[in-house]
Design an enzyme around this catalytic site. Structure first.
Site, PDB file in Angstrom:
ATOM      1  N   GLY A 183       0.837  -1.202   0.000  1.00 51.91           N
ATOM      2  CA  GLY A 183       0.000   0.000   0.000  1.00 51.91           C
ATOM      3  C   GLY A 183       0.867   1.245   0.000  1.00 51.91           C
ATOM      4  CG  HIS A 444       3.973  24.423 -24.863  1.00 55.32           C
ATOM      5  ND1 HIS A 444       3.676  23.076 -24.908  1.00 55.32           N
ATOM      6  CD2 HIS A 444       5.017  24.619 -25.724  1.00 55.32           C
ATOM      7  CE1 HIS A 444       4.491  22.486 -25.768  1.00 55.32           C
ATOM      8  NE2 HIS A 444       5.321  23.386 -26.270  1.00 55.32           N
TER       9      HIS A 444
END
Ligand code: FAD
Ligand code: NAD
Length: 475
Positions: A183, A444
């Protein structure tokens, strides 16, 4: 002593609640059996594990530079300096909390507290021989958190068998480490020790790592961990541990039958249990579920009119940001505000490499509920930034309601996914549609663009993905 408001537990739930109460003009005290504020998260959880994961990531990046023609020597590790630096991160933050408490006139009481009746706490002296004190209150916010779940058969009294607290202490870098439980903790701490040089094996009871996460998000992580770890044993049970004096002999039962191996150390990370026992709740009207969680309503009220509960002690997911938010809801409720804990999205982040993050509805949940959703995926191989970073092993996906086109869930696997998921949380909470995500201009080149690109791909219009026109109507 009497206080209008006492907060039992100084973790991220407790101190967020106490500080807000003080900011709203309430007189408040925090009681914690630990001398330092911060709770599990700061003292033995989120923060030390992330400090060590940062170190692990830098080691990995140095290794990955080979592919770019940069040849760095294998790092040598000064474990004492590393431990000291990690401890300094904790002491800086816990010192900051103490200062913030002082500035706000929040009384901090050190000692283990127990309810003797609903409006009364008995607080044991922190040192043996000291005297205990009695505190009465108008209201108590119970924020006693959780502790590692234990498997009685693994309690063999050996320092070689650790829980997460012991693993974070970093006593040494064991030659080999078995992690029981695939986990959050098992994979985060397994990553830390593997990057520091241990041969790490993971044993997981179910047929997958991170059973709560979507399979397509787990896949890139599992592929990377298969290279980093010595072995990953799924559908396998540990049936016995024995300290041989120099190692721990572990017996397994897996798909190929019984086997045994020796490890220098074992980390048991099989979940956490709420701290609702041993604190006298039976002397109050508070109701506790069969799993030990304190039962609360949407305002964090328990069945006892004097007591509210927040954080790990009152249910899952056991995450620090959930605890803090619930703490604020509890205090706003006491302040007479129309507060409600009803989030559309509680983000989850597994800080492995790559990271896995999700918010809102997951694909697993949608399938289990038979809920019809459209899922649009954007593979990071199409992202210029991911290529520039050499981290194309990522995926961003959105789950969209086909009728309203509202974004119901976001899932991301990839480097820095934990930071990127914040946009998904906001989108879900604000009821954004896929078109909103597509039309919001993203900078970007960034990995954040993949969230907008997955929305473009929902409409079959992703610039960097070519789809023959006949298919463009499908998602
Ligand atoms: P806690 O932080 O557990 O605080 C409870 C406090 O109550 C403790 O200080 C305790 O001493 C005190 N207390 C308990 N009983 C008594 C008593 N009888 N008298 C006095 N004081 C008492 N979550 C994340 O969101 N992100 C992560 O990256 C993350 N990483 C984690 C890594 C590890 C290794 C672990 C173990 C946990 C991690 N978690 C993470 C989970 C996170 O730590 C918990 O969800 C969070 O601390 C819960 O906050 P809380 O305030 O409910 O309780
Ligand atoms: P977990 O629930 O995340 O994982 C436990 C794993 O152990 C599961 O996969 C389960 O199937 C497996 N398991 C259970 N019994 C087993 C057994 N006998 N043998 C082998 N495998 C077994 O629990 P955890 O890793 O201990 O973490 C506890 C909680 O702490 C988490 O659920 C989370 O709420 C919190 N946490 C959060 C973060 C984070 O936000 N990044 C990090 C660490 C911990």
């Amino acid at each position: 002593m009497h206080v209008p408001l006492v907060v039992l537990g100084g973790g991220p739930g407790g101190y967020a609640a106490a500080f807000l109460a003080a900011d709203l003009g309430m007189q408040v005290a925090i009681v914690d059996r630990d001398a330092r504020l911060g709770g599990t998260c700061l003292l033995r959880g989120c923060i030390p594990s992330k400090a060590l994961l940062h170190v692990g990531r830098v080691i990995a990046e140095c290794r990955e530079m080979e592919a770019w023609g940069i040849h760095l020597p294998k790092p040598t590790i000064d474990i004492d300096a590393l431990r000291a630096r990690k401890d300094k991160v904790i002491s800086t933050l816990t010192g900051g909390l103490a200062t913030l408490a002082r500035r706000r006139n929040v009384t901090v009481i050190n000692g283990a507290a127990r309810f003797t009746n609903s409006p009364t706490l008995e607080i044991a002296a922190p040192e043996p021989g000291g005297s205990s004190q009695t505190l009465t209150f108008d209201h108590c916010v119970l924020a006693s958190g959780s502790r590692p779940a234990r498997i009685p058969a693994f309690d063999i009294g050996s320092p070689r068998v650790m829980d997460s607290t012991a693993a974070l202490e970093l006593a040494d870098i064991p030659a080999s480490l078995l992690v029981v439980g695939g986990g959050y903790i098992g994979l985060e701490m397994g990553t830390v020790y593997a990057e520091l040089g241990s041969k790490v094996s993971v044993v997981e009871l179910t047929d997958t790592l991170l059973p709560g996460a979507d399979r397509d998000l787990v896949k890139p992580l599992q592929q990377r961990l298969e290279k980093l770890f010595e072995s990953i044993m799924l559908r396998t049970k540990v049936v016995g541990l024995e300290d041989t004096g120099s190692a721990v002999k572990v017996r397994f039962e897996g798909p190929e039958g019984p086997s045994s191996r020796e490890f220098s150390r074992v980390l048991v990370a099989v979940g956490r249990r709420p701290n609702s026992d041993g604190i006298g709740l039976e002397n109050t009207s508070v109701k506790v579920s069969p799993k030990g969680f304190v039962e609360v309503d949407g305002q964090q009220r328990t069945a006892d009119p004097h007591i509210l509960a927040i954080g790990d002690v009152c249910g899952e997911p056991m995450l620090a940001h959930r605890a803090s938010h619930q703490g604020k809801v509890a205090v706003e409720t006491l302040h007479g505000e129309p507060a409600l804990f009803a989030p559309r999205a509680i983000p989850a982040v597994v800080f492995t490499d790559p990271e896995i993050a999700w918010a809102g509805l997951t694909e697993q949940e949608a399938t289990a509920a038979g809920r019809g959703v459209e899922i649009s995926r954007y593979p990071w191989a199409a992202s210029g930034r991911a290529q520039a970073l050499g981290r194309t092993d990522g995926l961003t996906k959105i789950l969209v309601d086909p009728e309203s086109e509202q974004v119901l869930g976001v899932g991301i696997v990839g480097a820095g996914a934990g930071e990127l998921i914040a946009e998904g949380v906001l989108a879900i909470e604000m009821g954004c549609t896929a078109r909103d995500l597509m039309e919001a201009i993203h900078p970007h080149p960034t990995l954040g663009e993949t969230v907008a690109f997955s929305a473009e791909n929902y409409f079959g219009l992703a610039t960097e993905i070519y789809r023959p026109r006949a298919e463009s109507a499908t998602h």
